[in-house]
Enzyme design. Structure first.
Site, short mmCIF file in Angstrom:
data_model
loop_
_atom_site.label_atom_id
_atom_site.label_comp_id
_atom_site.label_asym_id
_atom_site.label_seq_id
_atom_site.Cartn_x
_atom_site.Cartn_y
_atom_site.Cartn_z
N HIS A 1 92.13 -10.91 100.64
CA HIS A 1 91.36 -11.16 99.42
C HIS A 1 92.34 -11.57 98.32
O HIS A 1 93.23 -10.82 97.96
CB HIS A 1 90.62 -9.88 99.00
CG HIS A 1 89.62 -10.07 97.90
ND1 HIS A 1 89.97 -10.46 96.63
CD2 HIS A 1 88.28 -9.94 97.88
CE1 HIS A 1 88.89 -10.55 95.88
NE2 HIS A 1 87.84 -10.24 96.62
N HIS B 1 92.49 -0.74 93.03
CA HIS B 1 93.45 -1.38 92.14
C HIS B 1 93.78 -0.47 90.96
O HIS B 1 92.92 0.25 90.44
CB HIS B 1 92.83 -2.68 91.60
CG HIS B 1 93.81 -3.60 90.92
ND1 HIS B 1 93.42 -4.53 89.99
CD2 HIS B 1 95.15 -3.74 91.06
CE1 HIS B 1 94.47 -5.21 89.58
NE2 HIS B 1 95.54 -4.75 90.20
N GLU C 1 90.08 -3.98 81.76
CA GLU C 1 88.98 -4.80 82.25
C GLU C 1 87.63 -4.31 81.69
O GLU C 1 87.20 -3.20 81.97
CB GLU C 1 88.93 -4.77 83.78
CG GLU C 1 90.23 -5.22 84.44
CD GLU C 1 90.21 -5.05 85.95
OE1 GLU C 1 89.17 -4.60 86.48
OE2 GLU C 1 91.22 -5.34 86.59
N TYR D 1 76.82 -6.96 92.06
CA TYR D 1 78.26 -7.15 92.18
C TYR D 1 78.69 -6.58 93.52
O TYR D 1 78.32 -5.46 93.88
CB TYR D 1 78.97 -6.45 91.02
CG TYR D 1 80.47 -6.52 91.06
CD1 TYR D 1 81.12 -7.74 91.16
CD2 TYR D 1 81.25 -5.37 91.01
CE1 TYR D 1 82.51 -7.82 91.20
CE2 TYR D 1 82.63 -5.43 91.04
CZ TYR D 1 83.25 -6.67 91.14
OH TYR D 1 84.62 -6.74 91.18
N HIS E 1 90.36 1.88 90.08
CA HIS E 1 88.98 1.43 90.25
C HIS E 1 88.89 0.64 91.54
O HIS E 1 89.90 0.33 92.17
CB HIS E 1 88.54 0.58 89.06
CG HIS E 1 89.46 -0.56 88.74
ND1 HIS E 1 90.63 -0.39 88.02
CD2 HIS E 1 89.42 -1.88 89.07
CE1 HIS E 1 91.25 -1.55 87.89
NE2 HIS E 1 90.54 -2.48 88.54
#
EC number: 1.13.11.5
Length: 453
Positions: free
Chosen positions: A306, A349, A355, A364, A385
């Site tokens: 990814h 992450h 963010e 999402y 998160h």
């Protein structure tokens, strides 16, 4: 609003069917709403046609490098000095400016909200702005603020300009008409618009629903521009031709009007006897624009893994440190997922960037439940998160055939600065008290023995 007082470049009343735009990003445009109103071969004639006044609006210092030098010449019914009289203080207590260290009892953590409530009273766009976070310092022109807006009333005789920064507006529910000094833009959900620092405008409802809602990034720093593509090359992501700048349109109205100003975090208002949206012609490269997010051409992994979410950057406002954004505007659009032997949702992450996320419509992929259209999430710098337990299990065990992730549009305002929560956001009734529980199902799988668990 009296439509007959508004004239576009075709000399017609401004309806959705007659609005026109000029394509391109950062172009040097020229446009006139009356024939011959735009001087040719010079900027400041001794006398302008139609009795207009010539005025320059500068978005950069005079001596900025040519590639970043921004200015437009406006030819207007009255010069801007006639659009302000003595100012008096005004109050919009829910619109905050950085630095803002509101006192509240909400501790640090990952946060998520359902959509802000519809107003019980009549509110214009200006009255309906609610600040969620602030970052940096508007007075030194660094950082940004993230706002939500909700309104149900037109700005008929009220006008506004923001000296603190440019406004990136992201409608989520209901289309809006943005009438600026330099023209009119109709902007619907899945489109965005940008209003440059210092530009006069008003916002009107479009459509028949009862409430209009969306998000705003107030950028205090260097203006938004297109990110470098690097080895991607000359195409894909947000292509310049898909940005649309309005043609000239003016409002000739001799009625009592109010001009509201935001300057160094404070609000002021002045009363005048006419509309300030009186630019009959203009040329230059300091101008508003809109952009259809559906025209974004995403790139991604076509074999495995990814990639970093920076590949989804639509616009970036750079800082003095190369590669480190004052604020990025990033989207997560419909796209094909084809990576082999790969956990396809965004990975877990911790990030030096902070963010702020919103969802325009759909789901999402990392949070299929709980993050709803109109909602907000905040993951501040270095707070972990990633996918919730349901998304992790689904993506870890699904058959890895090509899948189109469709009917979705999430976005992110990402900044290098910590985003400070406002008291309004901390005490908002739609704050999800149980957000952290979305990760509770992520149990230990490690038992010391090799093999896929």
């Amino acid at each position: 609003m009296d439509q007959t007082s508004i004239q576009t470049s075709d000399g017609e009343a401004a309806t959705a069917n007659t609005l026109k735009y000029m394509p391109g990003f950062g172009n040097d445009f020229e446009t006139e709403s009356l024939p011959g109103a735009l001087p040719q071969g010079q900027n400041s004639p001794q006398k302008c046609n139609y009795g207009l006044y010539a005025e320059q609006l500068s978005g950069s210092p005079f001596t900025a490098p040519r590639g970043t030098n921004e200015r437009s010449w406006l030819y207007r019914i009255r010069p801007s000095v006639r659009h302000t009289r003595r100012f008096s203080n005004a109050s919009y207590p829910l619109w905050k400016t950085a630095p803002c260290l509101d006192e509240h009892s909400l501790p640090l953590g990952q946060l998520r909200w359902d959509p802000i409530p519809a107003p019980a009273e009549r509110l214009t766009f200006l009255e309906g702005v609610r600040t969620i976070t602030t970052a940096g310092d508007a007075a030194t022109q660094v950082g940004m603020s993230a706002h939500a807006y909700v309104f149900n009333e037109d700005m008929v005789d009220d006008y506004f300009f923001n000296a603190d920064g440019e406004l990136l507006i992201v409608p989520q529910l209901g289309a809006i008409r943005v009438f600026t000094e330099m023209g009119i833009m109709d902007v619907e959900p899945l489109e965005i618009c940008l209003i440059p620092r210092g530009m006069m405008f008003k916002i009107l409802k479009s459509g028949e629903q009862t409430v209009w809602r969306g998000y705003i990034c107030e950028n205090y720093g260097a203006k938004f521009t297109l990110p470098d593509r690097g080895p991607i090359g000359a195409n894909c992501l947000a292509n310049p031709r898909d940005f649309k700048t309005p043609v000239a349109a003016f409002e000739d109205k001799e009625t009592p009007c109010r001009v509201h100003v935001k300057w160094c975090g404070k609000f002021y208002v002045t009363e005048i006897g006419h509309s300030p949206l009186d630019v009959v012609a203009w040329h230059g490269n300091y101008a508003p624009f809109k952009y259809d997010l559906r025209t974004f051409s995403p790139v991604g992994a076509i074999r495995f893994d990814h990639p970093d979410p920076s590949i989804f950057s639509v616009l970036t406002a750079p800082s003095e440190d190369a590669g480190t954004a004052n604020v990025d505007f990033v989207i997560f659009p419909p796209r094909w997922l084809v990576a082999e032997h790969t956990f396809r949702p965004p990975w877990y992450h911790r990030n030096i960037m902070s963010e702020f996320m919103g969802l325009i419509h759909g789901q999402y992929d990392a949070k299929e439940e709980g993050f709803v259209p109109g909602g907000i999430s905040l993951h501040n710098m270095m707070l972990p998160h990633g996918p919730d337990a349901l998304a992790f299990e689904k993506a870890s065990n699904t058959e890895l055939k090509p899948v189109k992730l469709d009917h979705t549009m999430a976005f992110m305002f990402e900044t290098r600065y910590a985003q400070q929560l406002t008291k309004y956001a901390a005490e908002l009734e739609t704050l999800q008290d149980n957000y952290l529980e979305c990760w509770d199902g992520l149990e230990r799988k490690f038992d010391g023995t090799p093999g896929i668990k």
